[in-house]
Scaffold this active site. Structure first.
Site, short mmCIF file in Angstrom:
data_model
loop_
_atom_site.label_atom_id
_atom_site.label_comp_id
_atom_site.label_asym_id
_atom_site.label_seq_id
_atom_site.Cartn_x
_atom_site.Cartn_y
_atom_site.Cartn_z
N GLY A 1 -8.94 32.70 -11.44
CA GLY A 1 -9.97 31.90 -12.13
C GLY A 1 -9.97 30.44 -11.18
O GLY A 1 -10.16 30.50 -9.92
N CYS A 2 -10.13 29.33 -12.04
CA CYS A 2 -10.29 28.38 -11.12
C CYS A 2 -9.30 27.84 -10.21
O CYS A 2 -9.34 27.23 -8.97
CB CYS A 2 -10.30 27.03 -12.20
SG CYS A 2 -11.75 27.16 -13.06
N ALA A 3 -7.78 28.51 -10.31
CA ALA A 3 -6.72 28.33 -9.44
C ALA A 3 -6.90 28.98 -8.09
O ALA A 3 -5.95 29.03 -7.24
CB ALA A 3 -5.42 28.54 -10.15
#
Length: 354
Positions: free
Chosen positions: A138-140
């Site tokens: 995801g965003c990581a």
């Protein structure tokens, strides 16, 4: 240590004001006759002024099911990804055939062959290039992808590696879904891509670049939080899971993790010159700023990126790093920290030094 020699960020051509998007999505997500005031408040409070979308706004009403959405993802992602990589190559002075590893990240669509495999021919990558497509961070994944480039180059110091992040969040929108999570996502996420090129200390470009070095990295899972962020995947594609406790977790556990990571390198939050912090939303940024005792200016690049293009998932940190460099790189010896959060619930940290 790894050195970053170029970073790029690109956006789709279809740009809209937040108010335009709110009205269009109200027609798609809310039952007829529903009061739109709550949706408008969500969009107004998201910290977003404009966003760029993979498709013209009127096209979203015509998407029927996951298959059509994913076909649109592949087409738009290939265009954006190629643009991002070519921009990074031009900035770095490297040729495509010099790249030894490609890490490709996305969590907003599925492609097999993966995006970097489809782009290898048009870009001129070598047939023997190593590839690592990543899904699920995801965003990581922007920060994690940079960390994995660093791991690779530590063992192959003469090589060059590419990180490509391509996220088309708008294509995951769930029509006729008036849940809070779907409406929050509709107010926050945008579309874009980014690319980063890095070399090991034995590469000829290492000593001629003014880009930052990667000093250290850290990955952390927070037990018992896996239900708070991610996707529920069904017949209509990706339905977002977005727990309301995330800002509180960021303010407590993530700030503790950041402080401990910095302390291992004899640093405090006040010693960090450049914060390349994923803009998970205004509440998350507020929690991190308060928990770390940072001045308003520290996370200003993240807030500006959020306002200009929304939350671009894994591509956001690449856009913010590009902005920090473009505005004038910090003085030699300055410290930077790349910080991103993702499903798991997890954090990814990358310590930089100019």
């Amino acid at each position: 240590m790894t050195r970053i020699v170029a970073v790029s960020g690109v956006l789709p051509a279809h740009r809209y004001r937040q108010e335009e998007i709110a009205e269009a999505l109200a027609a798609l997500c809310l039952p007829p006759g529903t009061d739109r005031a709550a949706l408008r408040r969500l969009h107004a409070g998201a910290g977003v002024t404009t966003r760029h979308l993979a498709l013209p706004l009127e096209r979203y009403a015509d998407i029927d099911g996951f298959g059509q959405a994913n076909d649109a993802f592949i087409a738009a992602a290939l265009d954006l990804g190629e643009r991002a990589v070519r921009a990074a190559l031009a900035e770095s002075g490297l040729a495509a055939e010099e790249i030894d590893l490609v890490v490709s990240t996305s969590v907003t669509g599925i492609a097999a062959p993966s995006l970097e495999a489809r782009l290898a021919g048009p870009l001129g990558l070598r047939p023997d290039v190593r590839r690592l497509p990543v899904f699920g961070l995801g965003c990581a994944a922007g920060a994690a992808g940079l960390a994995r480039l660093h791991d690779h180059l530590a063992g192959r110091p003469g090589q060059a590696a590419l990180l490509l992040s391509t996220e088309l969040c708008s294509l995951t929108l769930q029509r006729s879904d008036a849940s809070t999570a779907n409406l929050v996502a509709s107010a926050l996420f945008g579309d874009g891509a980014g690319a980063l090129l890095a070399v090991g200390p034995g590469h000829p470009r290492y000593g001629t670049s003014r880009g930052p070095e990667v000093v250290a990295t850290r990955s952390r899972l927070y037990p018992g939080t896996g239900h708070l962020l991610g996707w529920d995947i069904g017949d209509r594609g990706f339905r977002i899971v977005l727990g309301g406790e995330l800002p509180e977790l960021a303010g407590l556990h993530v700030t503790e993790e950041v402080a401990a990571f910095l302390a291992e390198h004899d640093l405090k939050p006040a010693d960090v010159t450049a914060w390349i912090c994923h803009p998970g939303g205004p509440k998350v940024l507020d929690a991190l700023q308060d928990g770390l005792g940072l001045p308003e200016s520290a996370l200003a690049p993240s807030r500006r990126s959020l306002a200009r293009s929304g939350n671009l998932s894994s591509a956001s940190v690449l856009h913010i790093l590009r902005d920090v460099v473009a505005e004038g790189p910090p003085p030699p010896g300055s410290t930077g920290l790349v910080l991103a959060l993702g499903p798991g619930f997890c954090s990814e940290l990358v310590l930089l030094r100019w």
